[in-house]
Design a protein around this motif. Structure first.
Motif, mmCIF file in Angstrom:
data_model
loop_
_atom_site.group_PDB
_atom_site.id
_atom_site.type_symbol
_atom_site.label_atom_id
_atom_site.label_comp_id
_atom_site.label_asym_id
_atom_site.label_seq_id
_atom_site.Cartn_x
_atom_site.Cartn_y
_atom_site.Cartn_z
ATOM 1 N N PRO A 49 137.475 -39.625 26.149
ATOM 2 C CA PRO A 49 138.643 -38.933 26.692
ATOM 3 C C PRO A 49 139.282 -38.040 25.617
ATOM 4 C CG PRO A 49 139.171 -41.230 26.223
ATOM 5 C CD PRO A 49 137.701 -41.059 25.963
ATOM 6 N N GLU A 50 140.024 -37.055 26.078
ATOM 7 C CA GLU A 50 140.800 -36.246 25.143
ATOM 8 C C GLU A 50 141.901 -37.116 24.579
ATOM 9 O OE1 GLU A 50 140.108 -33.412 24.001
ATOM 10 O OE2 GLU A 50 138.539 -32.872 25.386
ATOM 11 N N PRO A 51 142.339 -36.944 23.403
ATOM 12 C CA PRO A 51 141.985 -35.943 22.393
ATOM 13 C C PRO A 51 140.861 -36.399 21.480
ATOM 14 C CG PRO A 51 143.860 -37.168 21.607
ATOM 15 C CD PRO A 51 143.507 -37.736 22.974
ATOM 16 N N TYR A 52 140.320 -37.596 21.727
ATOM 17 C CA TYR A 52 139.278 -38.130 20.850
ATOM 18 C C TYR A 52 138.058 -37.216 20.812
ATOM 19 C CZ TYR A 52 142.220 -42.164 21.721
ATOM 20 O OH TYR A 52 143.293 -42.990 21.862
ATOM 21 N N ARG A 53 137.667 -36.718 21.986
ATOM 22 C CA ARG A 53 136.469 -35.884 22.071
ATOM 23 C C ARG A 53 136.586 -34.662 21.161
ATOM 24 N NH1 ARG A 53 135.386 -34.997 27.713
ATOM 25 N NH2 ARG A 53 137.266 -33.771 27.672
ATOM 26 N N GLU A 54 137.696 -33.940 21.254
ATOM 27 C CA GLU A 54 137.851 -32.739 20.439
ATOM 28 C C GLU A 54 137.909 -33.069 18.959
ATOM 29 O OE1 GLU A 54 137.591 -29.506 21.221
ATOM 30 O OE2 GLU A 54 137.117 -30.188 23.232
ATOM 31 N N ALA A 55 138.584 -34.153 18.599
ATOM 32 C CA ALA A 55 138.669 -34.541 17.192
ATOM 33 C C ALA A 55 137.276 -34.865 16.645
ATOM 34 C CB ALA A 55 139.610 -35.726 17.020
ATOM 35 N N VAL A 56 136.486 -35.593 17.422
ATOM 36 C CA VAL A 56 135.134 -35.941 16.979
ATOM 37 C C VAL A 56 134.262 -34.694 16.908
ATOM 38 C CG1 VAL A 56 133.022 -37.206 17.591
ATOM 39 C CG2 VAL A 56 135.250 -38.333 17.760
ATOM 40 N N TYR A 57 134.316 -33.821 17.914
ATOM 41 C CA TYR A 57 133.533 -32.588 17.886
ATOM 42 C C TYR A 57 133.861 -31.770 16.640
ATOM 43 C CZ TYR A 57 131.612 -32.594 22.668
ATOM 44 O OH TYR A 57 130.898 -32.877 23.801
ATOM 45 N N LEU A 58 135.146 -31.566 16.412
ATOM 46 C CA LEU A 58 135.539 -30.710 15.302
ATOM 47 C C LEU A 58 135.187 -31.319 13.949
ATOM 48 C CD1 LEU A 58 138.966 -29.428 16.636
ATOM 49 C CD2 LEU A 58 136.824 -28.156 16.499
ATOM 50 N N ARG A 59 135.286 -32.635 13.838
ATOM 51 C CA ARG A 59 134.984 -33.299 12.566
ATOM 52 C C ARG A 59 133.478 -33.384 12.330
ATOM 53 N NH1 ARG A 59 136.759 -34.381 7.525
ATOM 54 N NH2 ARG A 59 135.850 -36.306 6.769
ATOM 55 N N VAL A 60 132.745 -33.906 13.300
ATOM 56 C CA VAL A 60 131.329 -34.167 13.117
ATOM 57 C C VAL A 60 130.498 -32.899 13.272
ATOM 58 C CG1 VAL A 60 129.342 -35.452 14.002
ATOM 59 C CG2 VAL A 60 131.565 -36.563 13.831
ATOM 60 N N PHE A 61 130.734 -32.173 14.352
ATOM 61 C CA PHE A 61 129.907 -31.008 14.627
ATOM 62 C C PHE A 61 130.492 -29.727 14.040
ATOM 63 C CE2 PHE A 61 129.175 -33.909 18.295
ATOM 64 C CZ PHE A 61 127.926 -34.330 17.899
ATOM 65 N N GLY A 62 131.812 -29.690 13.892
ATOM 66 C CA GLY A 62 132.455 -28.514 13.323
ATOM 67 C C GLY A 62 132.594 -28.593 11.828
ATOM 68 N N ASN A 63 132.367 -29.796 11.271
ATOM 69 C CA ASN A 63 132.450 -30.009 9.836
ATOM 70 C C ASN A 63 133.815 -29.605 9.267
ATOM 71 O OD1 ASN A 63 130.720 -31.316 8.184
ATOM 72 N ND2 ASN A 63 129.705 -29.486 7.411
ATOM 73 N N LEU A 64 134.855 -29.767 10.073
ATOM 74 C CA LEU A 64 136.202 -29.403 9.628
ATOM 75 C C LEU A 64 136.863 -30.584 8.935
ATOM 76 C CD1 LEU A 64 137.554 -27.470 12.753
ATOM 77 C CD2 LEU A 64 136.406 -26.552 10.750
ATOM 78 N N THR A 65 137.776 -30.282 8.030
ATOM 79 C CA THR A 65 138.567 -31.323 7.384
ATOM 80 C C THR A 65 139.620 -31.801 8.378
ATOM 81 O OG1 THR A 65 140.235 -29.802 6.529
ATOM 82 C CG2 THR A 65 138.278 -30.196 5.136
#
Length: 157
Positions: free
Chosen positions: A106-122
């Motif tokens: 569910p949101e917001p977990y999905r976006e946080a995981v996408y951005l961290r793992v796949f987006g390699n963002l801090t």
């Protein structure tokens, strides 16, 4: 639109590069992301930050690319000689299963995981993209990761 591109192109590119690990493909998908954004800017309702909306477009384009590539089976001579077909299939299935699990968060977990793992963002960058604090991003990512470990359900204590 050029100002929006200047402000957000690097974030979109980094997200896509972390997904595909191919600089040329990431650049191509980044360009397509902004093309699609121009075409559908009237549908942007402002309920999320512009950078989040752009990353969502990029994510959908990446998924489209994966689906197209999945339908294009490589010729036998293109497959790696050191990796068996069974190992390749198991690896791909495991990766796709993980992507499905992340997509089902569910949101917001999905976006946080996408951005961290796949987006390699801090965590600081994630907080900035989602309009939250670095601490919020860190906690949300951790909780999303825990949900993945527990099969998608929150860890009950």
């Amino acid at each position: 639109m050029s100002e929006i591109y200047r402000q957000h192109a690097q974030t979109v590119y980094k997200f896509l590069l972390s997904q595909c690990r191919d600089a040329d493909l990431a650049e191509e998908l980044t360009q397509e992301t902004f093309y699609q954004a121009v075409r559908s800017i009237a549908r942007f309702d402002g309920t999320c930050k512009l950078s989040v909306w752009l990353c969502q477009i990029a994510k959908h384009l990446w998924y489209q690319h994966l689906r197209r590539r999945q339908h294009e089976a490589p010729a036998p001579e293109e497959e790696g000689a050191s990796v068996s077909a069974e190992e390749t299939l198991l690896s791909r299935e495991g990766h796709l299963a993980l992507l499905r699990q992340v997509h089902d968060l569910p949101e917001p977990y999905r976006e946080a995981v996408y951005l961290r793992v796949f987006g390699n963002l801090t965590f600081r960058e994630i907080g900035a993209v989602l309009g939250r604090t670095e601490t919020w991003a860190r906690v949300t990512f951790y909780r999303g990761k825990e949900r993945l470990r527990n099969g998608g359900t929150p860890n009950e204590k």
